[in-house]
Design an enzyme around this catalytic site. Structure first.
Site, PDB file in Angstrom:
ATOM      1  CE  LYS A   9      -3.658   2.175   2.731  1.00 16.11           C
ATOM      2  NZ  LYS A   9      -4.470   2.021   3.950  1.00 16.11           N
ATOM      3  CB  SER A  25       0.001   1.523 -16.855  1.00 16.08           C
ATOM      4  OG  SER A  25       0.759   2.551 -17.449  1.00 16.08           O
ATOM      5  CB  THR A  57      -4.450   0.613 -13.978  1.00 15.67           C
ATOM      6  OG1 THR A  57      -3.740   0.667 -15.211  1.00 15.67           O
ATOM      7  CG2 THR A  57      -3.731   1.384 -12.907  1.00 15.67           C
ATOM      8  CE1 TYR A  58       0.948  -1.607 -17.764  1.00 14.48           C
ATOM      9  CE2 TYR A  58      -1.401  -1.812 -18.183  1.00 14.48           C
ATOM     10  CZ  TYR A  58      -0.139  -1.458 -18.604  1.00 14.48           C
ATOM     11  OH  TYR A  58       0.042  -0.930 -19.859  1.00 14.48           O
ATOM     12  N   GLY A  73      -3.800   6.604 -19.985  1.00 13.41           N
ATOM     13  CA  GLY A  73      -4.900   5.995 -20.715  1.00 13.41           C
ATOM     14  C   GLY A  73      -6.241   6.345 -20.095  1.00 13.41           C
ATOM     15  N   PRO A  74      -7.227   5.453 -20.200  1.00 21.20           N
ATOM     16  CG  PRO A  74      -8.621   3.792 -21.083  1.00 21.20           C
ATOM     17  CD  PRO A  74      -7.173   4.161 -20.902  1.00 21.20           C
ATOM     18  CB  ALA A  75      -6.576   5.095 -15.267  1.00 25.21           C
TER      19      ALA A  75
END
Length: 116
Positions: A9, A25, A57-58, A73-75
């Site tokens: 975390k 990502s 995501t990664y 990207g979309p995030a």
């Protein structure tokens, strides 16, 4: 029995960028990846403190000690520069082992995402 527990975390880091045109990502400062034991390509969950968004995501490695936290990207649509987020990853393990497992918890400085 196997259960899923929090493995890593990064608590309350500040988003430094959002790049809608990148392929996807989250770019994370390499020092934060190392401290939290998150590896490049690992699936992570993101919680946005500012707007309540939760998504996955990664991770990809950013420059070490740069403080970079960029959603790609979309995030990128789920955050704004300056938002505070929490980054978490999970591991599946035996129930008995999980009772004694200690996750890697990192509490960076929110102003510059540094570890000091």
């Amino acid at each position: 029995m196997q259960i899923e527990v929090v493995k890593s975390k990064i608590h309350r880091v500040t988003v430094t960028g959002a790049d809608l045109n990148y392929i996807g990502s989250i770019t994370i400062d390499e020092a934060l990846l190392e401290a939290s034991n998150i590896i490049e390509g690992e699936k992570v969950n993101i919680v946005n403190i500012n707007n309540g968004e939760r998504f996955e995501t990664y991770a990809i490695k950013g420059a070490k000690n740069s403080g970079e936290i960029t959603l790609n990207g979309p995030a990128a649509r789920k955050v704004h520069k300056g938002d505070i987020i929490i980054i978490m990853s999970y591991a599946r393990m035996d129930f008995e082992k999980a009772k004694n497992f200690k996750p890697w918890l990192v509490f960076p400085n929110e102003k510059d995402n540094s570890l000091t």
